[in-house]
Design an enzyme around this catalytic site. Sequence first.
Site, PDB file in Angstrom:
ATOM      1  N   ASN A   1       0.832  -1.211   0.000  1.00  0.00           N
ATOM      2  CA  ASN A   1       0.000   0.000   0.000  1.00  0.00           C
ATOM      3  C   ASN A   1       0.869   1.265   0.000  1.00  0.00           C
ATOM      4  OD1 ASN A   1       0.928   0.194   2.627  1.00  0.00           O
ATOM      5  ND2 ASN A   1      -1.101   0.229   3.595  1.00  0.00           N
TER       6      ASN A   1
ATOM      7  N   GLY B   1       3.877  -4.608   7.100  1.00  0.00           N
ATOM      8  CA  GLY B   1       3.654  -4.323   8.508  1.00  0.00           C
ATOM      9  C   GLY B   1       4.305  -3.011   8.872  1.00  0.00           C
TER      10      GLY B   1
ATOM     11  N   SER C   1      10.332 -11.323  14.347  1.00  0.00           N
ATOM     12  CA  SER C   1      11.453 -10.511  14.821  1.00  0.00           C
ATOM     13  C   SER C   1      12.023 -11.092  16.099  1.00  0.00           C
ATOM     14  CB  SER C   1      10.938  -9.100  15.097  1.00  0.00           C
ATOM     15  OG  SER C   1      11.895  -8.350  15.801  1.00  0.00           O
TER      16      SER C   1
ATOM     17  N   TYR D   1       4.723  -3.224  19.224  1.00  0.00           N
ATOM     18  CA  TYR D   1       5.221  -3.796  17.964  1.00  0.00           C
ATOM     19  C   TYR D   1       5.573  -5.274  18.157  1.00  0.00           C
ATOM     20  CZ  TYR D   1       8.649  -5.110  14.427  1.00  0.00           C
ATOM     21  OH  TYR D   1       9.342  -5.793  13.458  1.00  0.00           O
TER      22      TYR D   1
ATOM     23  N   LYS E   1       3.832  -8.861  16.613  1.00  0.00           N
ATOM     24  CA  LYS E   1       4.523  -9.961  15.920  1.00  0.00           C
ATOM     25  C   LYS E   1       4.221 -11.290  16.612  1.00  0.00           C
ATOM     26  CE  LYS E   1       6.304  -7.846  12.601  1.00  0.00           C
ATOM     27  NZ  LYS E   1       6.022  -8.191  11.215  1.00  0.00           N
TER      28      LYS E   1
ATOM     29  N   ASN F   1      19.116  -8.147  13.305  1.00  0.00           N
ATOM     30  CA  ASN F   1      19.163  -6.728  12.889  1.00  0.00           C
ATOM     31  C   ASN F   1      19.554  -6.598  11.419  1.00  0.00           C
ATOM     32  OD1 ASN F   1      19.132  -6.623  15.826  1.00  0.00           O
ATOM     33  ND2 ASN F   1      19.574  -4.450  15.586  1.00  0.00           N
TER      34      ASN F   1
HETATM   35  P1  NAD Z   1       9.474  -1.518   5.507  1.00  0.00           P
HETATM   36  O1  NAD Z   1       8.636  -0.533   6.231  1.00  0.00           O
HETATM   37  O2  NAD Z   1      10.595  -1.014   4.680  1.00  0.00           O
HETATM   38  O3  NAD Z   1       8.560  -2.449   4.595  1.00  0.00           O
HETATM   39  C1  NAD Z   1       7.245  -2.806   4.960  1.00  0.00           C
HETATM   40  C2  NAD Z   1       6.374  -2.593   3.734  1.00  0.00           C
HETATM   41  O4  NAD Z   1       5.037  -2.972   4.054  1.00  0.00           O
HETATM   42  C3  NAD Z   1       6.340  -1.142   3.267  1.00  0.00           C
HETATM   43  O5  NAD Z   1       6.603  -1.102   1.876  1.00  0.00           O
HETATM   44  C4  NAD Z   1       4.920  -0.682   3.581  1.00  0.00           C
HETATM   45  O6  NAD Z   1       4.461   0.277   2.661  1.00  0.00           O
HETATM   46  C5  NAD Z   1       4.165  -1.988   3.506  1.00  0.00           C
HETATM   47  N1  NAD Z   1       2.930  -2.052   4.304  1.00  0.00           N
HETATM   48  C6  NAD Z   1       2.778  -1.729   5.607  1.00  0.00           C
HETATM   49  N2  NAD Z   1       1.509  -1.935   5.977  1.00  0.00           N
HETATM   50  C7  NAD Z   1       0.853  -2.420   4.904  1.00  0.00           C
HETATM   51  C8  NAD Z   1      -0.474  -2.830   4.665  1.00  0.00           C
HETATM   52  N3  NAD Z   1      -1.412  -2.773   5.634  1.00  0.00           N
HETATM   53  N4  NAD Z   1      -0.813  -3.294   3.448  1.00  0.00           N
HETATM   54  C9  NAD Z   1       0.122  -3.356   2.452  1.00  0.00           C
HETATM   55  N5  NAD Z   1       1.392  -2.968   2.616  1.00  0.00           N
HETATM   56  C10 NAD Z   1       1.754  -2.505   3.828  1.00  0.00           C
HETATM   57  O7  NAD Z   1      10.027  -2.563   6.596  1.00  0.00           O
HETATM   58  P2  NAD Z   1      11.114  -3.722   6.453  1.00  0.00           P
HETATM   59  O8  NAD Z   1      12.298  -3.320   7.246  1.00  0.00           O
HETATM   60  O9  NAD Z   1      11.271  -4.104   5.045  1.00  0.00           O
HETATM   61  O10 NAD Z   1      10.384  -4.876   7.263  1.00  0.00           O
HETATM   62  C11 NAD Z   1       9.620  -5.868   6.617  1.00  0.00           C
HETATM   63  C12 NAD Z   1       9.019  -6.783   7.669  1.00  0.00           C
HETATM   64  O11 NAD Z   1      10.054  -7.333   8.456  1.00  0.00           O
HETATM   65  C13 NAD Z   1       8.073  -6.053   8.639  1.00  0.00           C
HETATM   66  O12 NAD Z   1       6.966  -6.890   8.902  1.00  0.00           O
HETATM   67  C14 NAD Z   1       8.920  -5.885   9.874  1.00  0.00           C
HETATM   68  O13 NAD Z   1       8.136  -5.831  11.043  1.00  0.00           O
HETATM   69  C15 NAD Z   1       9.789  -7.131   9.830  1.00  0.00           C
HETATM   70  N6  NAD Z   1      11.057  -6.961  10.548  1.00  0.00           N
HETATM   71  C16 NAD Z   1      11.885  -5.922  10.201  1.00  0.00           C
HETATM   72  C17 NAD Z   1      13.074  -5.730  10.912  1.00  0.00           C
HETATM   73  C18 NAD Z   1      13.987  -4.574  10.585  1.00  0.00           C
HETATM   74  O14 NAD Z   1      14.822  -4.223  11.430  1.00  0.00           O
HETATM   75  N7  NAD Z   1      13.913  -3.977   9.398  1.00  0.00           N
HETATM   76  C19 NAD Z   1      13.436  -6.613  11.953  1.00  0.00           C
HETATM   77  C20 NAD Z   1      12.578  -7.670  12.248  1.00  0.00           C
HETATM   78  C21 NAD Z   1      11.386  -7.827  11.536  1.00  0.00           C
HETATM   79  N1  UFG Z   2      22.140   2.799  18.826  1.00  0.00           N
HETATM   80  C1  UFG Z   2      22.901   3.914  19.149  1.00  0.00           C
HETATM   81  N2  UFG Z   2      22.591   5.088  18.526  1.00  0.00           N
HETATM   82  C2  UFG Z   2      21.588   5.212  17.610  1.00  0.00           C
HETATM   83  C3  UFG Z   2      20.822   4.066  17.297  1.00  0.00           C
HETATM   84  C4  UFG Z   2      21.116   2.875  17.933  1.00  0.00           C
HETATM   85  O1  UFG Z   2      23.811   3.848  19.959  1.00  0.00           O
HETATM   86  O2  UFG Z   2      21.358   6.322  17.100  1.00  0.00           O
HETATM   87  C5  UFG Z   2      22.467   1.505  19.448  1.00  0.00           C
HETATM   88  C6  UFG Z   2      21.342   0.888  20.260  1.00  0.00           C
HETATM   89  O3  UFG Z   2      21.371   1.361  21.588  1.00  0.00           O
HETATM   90  C7  UFG Z   2      21.659  -0.604  20.128  1.00  0.00           C
HETATM   91  C8  UFG Z   2      22.274  -0.724  18.732  1.00  0.00           C
HETATM   92  O4  UFG Z   2      22.730   0.593  18.402  1.00  0.00           O
HETATM   93  O5  UFG Z   2      22.641  -0.967  21.072  1.00  0.00           O
HETATM   94  C9  UFG Z   2      21.304  -1.180  17.667  1.00  0.00           C
HETATM   95  O6  UFG Z   2      20.150  -0.339  17.703  1.00  0.00           O
HETATM   96  P1  UFG Z   2      19.069  -0.344  16.520  1.00  0.00           P
HETATM   97  O7  UFG Z   2      18.080   0.720  16.837  1.00  0.00           O
HETATM   98  O8  UFG Z   2      19.760  -0.286  15.211  1.00  0.00           O
HETATM   99  O9  UFG Z   2      18.424  -1.794  16.612  1.00  0.00           O
HETATM  100  P2  UFG Z   2      17.617  -2.470  17.818  1.00  0.00           P
HETATM  101  O10 UFG Z   2      18.386  -3.697  18.174  1.00  0.00           O
HETATM  102  O11 UFG Z   2      17.317  -1.546  18.907  1.00  0.00           O
HETATM  103  O12 UFG Z   2      16.211  -2.783  17.129  1.00  0.00           O
HETATM  104  C10 UFG Z   2      16.092  -3.634  16.004  1.00  0.00           C
HETATM  105  C11 UFG Z   2      14.895  -3.218  15.174  1.00  0.00           C
HETATM  106  C12 UFG Z   2      13.626  -3.436  15.928  1.00  0.00           C
HETATM  107  C13 UFG Z   2      13.528  -4.827  16.406  1.00  0.00           C
HETATM  108  C14 UFG Z   2      14.767  -5.195  17.181  1.00  0.00           C
HETATM  109  C15 UFG Z   2      14.775  -6.660  17.529  1.00  0.00           C
HETATM  110  O13 UFG Z   2      15.002  -1.866  14.834  1.00  0.00           O
HETATM  111  O14 UFG Z   2      12.538  -3.207  15.058  1.00  0.00           O
HETATM  112  O15 UFG Z   2      15.937  -4.945  16.397  1.00  0.00           O
HETATM  113  O16 UFG Z   2      14.662  -7.412  16.364  1.00  0.00           O
HETATM  114  F1  UFG Z   2      12.450  -4.956  17.215  1.00  0.00           F
END
Ligand code: NAD
Ligand code: UFG
Length: 339
Positions: free
Chosen positions: A33, A83, A125, A149, A153, A179
């Site tokens: 979307n 998501g 996640s 969040y 999940k 990560n």
């Molecule tokens: P992202 O935001 O870049 O991609 C998510 C995509 O989903 C986006 O393009 C958004 O437009 C789309 N979207 C959101 N809600 C929607 C809906 N209701 N209908 C249709 N499309 C929708 O995020 P990402 O980093 O690519 O993450 C992808 C998935 O992996 C997510 O579910 C996220 O929770 C999970 N995840 C991400 C991380 C991370 O650190 N990036 C870590 C663990 C899990």
């Molecule tokens: N950190 C800094 N400065 C910043 C950002 C992060 O020092 O500006 C540190 C954080 O304290 C942490 C490490 O860098 O020690 C990584 O932080 P991130 O924010 O990059 O990642 P997180 O581990 O906090 O979170 C990620 C995803 C979440 C997910 C989580 C567990 O962003 O969505 O991993 O999967 F929930």
Amino acid sequence: MTTILVTGAAGYIGSHTCLVLQQHGFDVVAFDNFCNSSMASLVRVQQLANRPMTVVEGDVRDGACLASLFSRQPIDAVIHFAGLKAVGESVREPLRYYDNNVIGTIRLIEAMSCAGVTRFIFSSSATVYAASGKPQFFESSAIGPSSPYGESKLMAEKILTDFCAVNPAWNVALLRYFNPVGAHESGQLGEDPTGIPNNLMPYISQVAVGKLATLSVFGDDYPTPDGTGIRDYIHVMDLAEGHLAALNALAELPPGATPINLGSGCGHSVLEVIAAFEAASGKSIPYRVVDRRPGDISDYFADATLAAQLLRWRTSRSLDDMCRDTWNWQRRNPNGFPK
Ligand code: NAD
Ligand code: UFG
């Protein structure tokens, strides 16, 4: 198995996965979307793959839209990335997160069920694990998310688990990412966060390119060797290949919905990431140490054994590769995808 529906396809992980799928001969139906992405990433995917794909704009919570898609397009499996993912935002707006992430997953399962599609890969996640004090997370480790969040999940995992219990024909992988960082080696695809990045690697790369002045290091008094937080960083292309491996292994997975960690199995501190990025980019990253970020835990990393056993997959790219590819993407696209 040839045609894969990828929800959230235009996003960071989705776009890299679509490319890997296309390059391995799958037909991709990309569904999004565009609430946190744009068509530009999907244009680049098709250019890199030199292959068109079907793009459908829609919301996973829209059951009629999904029913129409499944009725006109045979689908063999679904990878569900769509998501919302910002931890802090989920604390402020919990209903929005539960609506999007939980209701979206239910609508998708319903539409698949009606269409007789039974193969499903879910983006979960490491945030579902409890901060138990032990840094290595096994799939059997204690569960206990600390944000809406993470709860969303976990709820989606539980719904899929309960659904599989009474629908044994389904094959479901619950992939728990650690990560994800990095970018496609071409520098054409990468992470394009809106506003000021919350996460470490995109923040560092925006400092390196001159968009942000100074990195704040959130605490240097953790019980780790250099005092800064340790995480298991995984290159987004390794992660994309993990989805390919999961797709190929789905039919052989144990019955029910199977949680599987996708991580490298080792951790790096914030200071190690800064040093690696400086070496990869030749830029200095000014930083200052500030207070710990509320909700952060000291260190965690994946036990990656189950993925190796069940998916025959492990990561192959190093922290240096992650920094090199992030920098290549950032310097070629200082403002992200064309807006
Ligand atoms: P992202 O935001 O870049 O991609 C998510 C995509 O989903 C986006 O393009 C958004 O437009 C789309 N979207 C959101 N809600 C929607 C809906 N209701 N209908 C249709 N499309 C929708 O995020 P990402 O980093 O690519 O993450 C992808 C998935 O992996 C997510 O579910 C996220 O929770 C999970 N995840 C991400 C991380 C991370 O650190 N990036 C870590 C663990 C899990
Ligand atoms: N950190 C800094 N400065 C910043 C950002 C992060 O020092 O500006 C540190 C954080 O304290 C942490 C490490 O860098 O020690 C990584 O932080 P991130 O924010 O990059 O990642 P997180 O581990 O906090 O979170 C990620 C995803 C979440 C997910 C989580 C567990 O962003 O969505 O991993 O999967 F929930």
